[in-house]
Write a protein that holds these residues in place. Structure first.
Motif, PDB file in Angstrom:
ATOM      1  N   ASP A   1       0.756  -1.223  -0.059  1.00 43.53           N
ATOM      2  CA  ASP A   1       0.017  -0.036   0.028  1.00 43.53           C
ATOM      3  C   ASP A   1       1.026   1.205   0.076  1.00 43.53           C
ATOM      4  OD1 ASP A   1       1.140  -0.196   2.380  1.00 43.53           O
ATOM      5  OD2 ASP A   1      -0.982   0.168   3.766  1.00 43.53           O
ATOM      6  N   ASN A   2       2.062   1.107  -0.317  1.00 38.75           N
ATOM      7  CA  ASN A   2       3.004   2.327  -0.576  1.00 38.75           C
ATOM      8  C   ASN A   2       3.196   2.767   0.795  1.00 38.75           C
ATOM      9  OD1 ASN A   2       3.606   2.161  -3.268  1.00 38.75           O
ATOM     10  ND2 ASN A   2       1.669   3.101  -3.858  1.00 38.75           N
TER      11      ASN A   2
ATOM     12  N   VAL B   1       5.148   6.432   1.425  1.00 34.54           N
ATOM     13  CA  VAL B   1       6.525   6.792   0.147  1.00 34.54           C
ATOM     14  C   VAL B   1       5.945   6.794  -1.279  1.00 34.54           C
ATOM     15  CG1 VAL B   1       7.848   5.804   2.117  1.00 34.54           C
ATOM     16  CG2 VAL B   1       6.900   4.044   0.418  1.00 34.54           C
ATOM     17  N   LYS B   2       6.787   7.265  -1.972  1.00 38.31           N
ATOM     18  CA  LYS B   2       6.731   7.170  -3.577  1.00 38.31           C
ATOM     19  C   LYS B   2       8.153   6.680  -3.860  1.00 38.31           C
ATOM     20  CE  LYS B   2       6.266   9.826  -7.700  1.00 38.31           C
ATOM     21  NZ  LYS B   2       6.050  11.103  -8.341  1.00 38.31           N
TER      22      LYS B   2
END
Length: 370
Positions: A308-309, A352-353
């Motif tokens: 889920d990043n 985060v990306k």
């Protein structure tokens, strides 16, 4: 005569009546009201009532329009406020997302190595000494000369004042090339003076000294990359063929001898060499850049990227380290995505990306190891 007077009187009266009529008419026109009786006043009142009614209707319409406009303005303001709130929330969410780079966990061997230096010399080399002392009468070779076993190198005159002796010849003990020749004609030598060195320069070897702390990693068969001052951009491969059985008590080093895997005319005896000697291989563990491991309260952690990043903080134990890459002995499994850049500002659950793929594309890579 009476008739004339009567006509004149009539005309005068008519003129007076006409003048009176015109005066009254002019007064009524000036007042803006028609000169009418009770019947004429009713339309004027109806018109006033109608005008008043129309004014009330217009005022009502204006109030209704105002209320309608206020309602539309209120709805527009609410829509703008909602849009602004949505944009602010989106900006806040974007501000809370951290850009990171990641690496897929994989079991990778680490190759350890030692840096040292050495000197290139012939594999077979013999120092030549005279059997008797005296003066050098003749020298029959020069530096770099090739000699066969038994060839004459020099003659020594052992004579002294009052005593004459035959010249003593010095022969080559082996076939090879004269690599050192420290003598000159007329020079006095003794039986302990080296007059030449003969070696097999076609078969060279490299002798290097390794510090005592690395002795446990030394063994025959180890590979090494060798670079020379004359050819710094070229790497010559060599193999350890012999390890000294003793440690030098003065330098606290152990000598190792390496042989080049391929003969090369650019390699000459006497050259100085830099040696990168490959020793132990550490296998069986996931590896990660050392900077990606964070230490808190004497414990070590890394961050794992979730589906889920978001990221999860994971406690790990570390093993061997080579060139700023360290083994992870526990805490992570193959295939998991580990954060290797951007972890310093993360916390457990941070959004985060992952920009790994975009950075690889920008640098001209497709993200797949060849």
């Amino acid at each position: 005569m009476k008739f004339v007077k009567a006509v004149i009187a009539v005309l005068v009266c008519a003129a007076l009546l006409f003048a009176t009529y015109m005066y009254v008419k002019g007064s009524n026109d000036a007042a803006g009201q028609p000169s009418q009786g009770s019947h004429g006043s009713a339309p004027s009142q109806n018109g006033a009532s109608a005008g008043k009614g129309n004014g009330s209707q217009k005022q009502s319409d204006r109030q209704s329009g105002k209320r309608s406009g206020d309602g539309e303005d209120s709805q527009g303001k609410k829509a703008q406020q909602g849009k602004a709130a949505s944009q602010t929330k989106s900006a806040q969410q974007s501000a809370n997302v951290t850009s990171i780079r990641s690496q897929i966990a994989a079991i990778t061997p680490l190759q350890d190595y030692i840096f040292t230096t050495g000197e290139i010399e012939p594999r077979t080399s013999v120092d030549v000494f005279p059997e008797i002392g005296g003066k050098i009468r003749d020298v029959f070779v020069s530096l770099g000369s090739f000699v066969k076993k038994g060839d004459l190198i020099a003659k020594i005159d052992p004579s002294s004042p009052g005593m004459q002796y035959a010249l003593n010849p010095v022969h080559a003990p082996i076939s090879g090339t004269v690599t050192t020749l420290p003598i000159k004609q007329g020079m006095t030598v003794s039986t302990g003076t080296k007059i030449a060195t003969v070696g097999d320069v076609e078969h060279l070897q490299l002798t290097a000294s390794v510090p005592e702390r690395y002795v446990s990693s030394l063994r025959t068969g180890l590979k090494a990359d060798v670079t020379l001052e004359a050819y710094q951009d070229i790497v010559f491969v060599a193999t350890v063929i012999r390890v000294s059985p003793v440690v030098d008590s003065t330098s606290r080093t152990k000598e190792v001898t390496l042989e080049f895997d391929t003969s090369d005319m650019r390699i000459n005896a006497g050259m100085f060499a830099k040696v990168k000697l490959y020793t132990d291989v550490y296998d069986g563990a996931v590896v990660i850049p050392s900077d990606a491991v964070i230490e808190k309260s004497n414990k070590k952690y890394i961050y794992i990227v979730n589906s889920d990043n978001t990221v999860s903080q994971r406690e790990v134990s570390v093993g061997k380290s080579v060139d700023n890459v360290v083994q992870l002995l526990s805490g992570v499994s193959e295939g998991e995505k580990m954060v290797i850049e951007g972890m310093r500002v993360l916390g457990d659950g941070s959004a985060v990306k992952d920009i790994t793929a975009s950075s690889l594309t920008a640098s001209g890579h497709d993200g797949v190891d060849k």
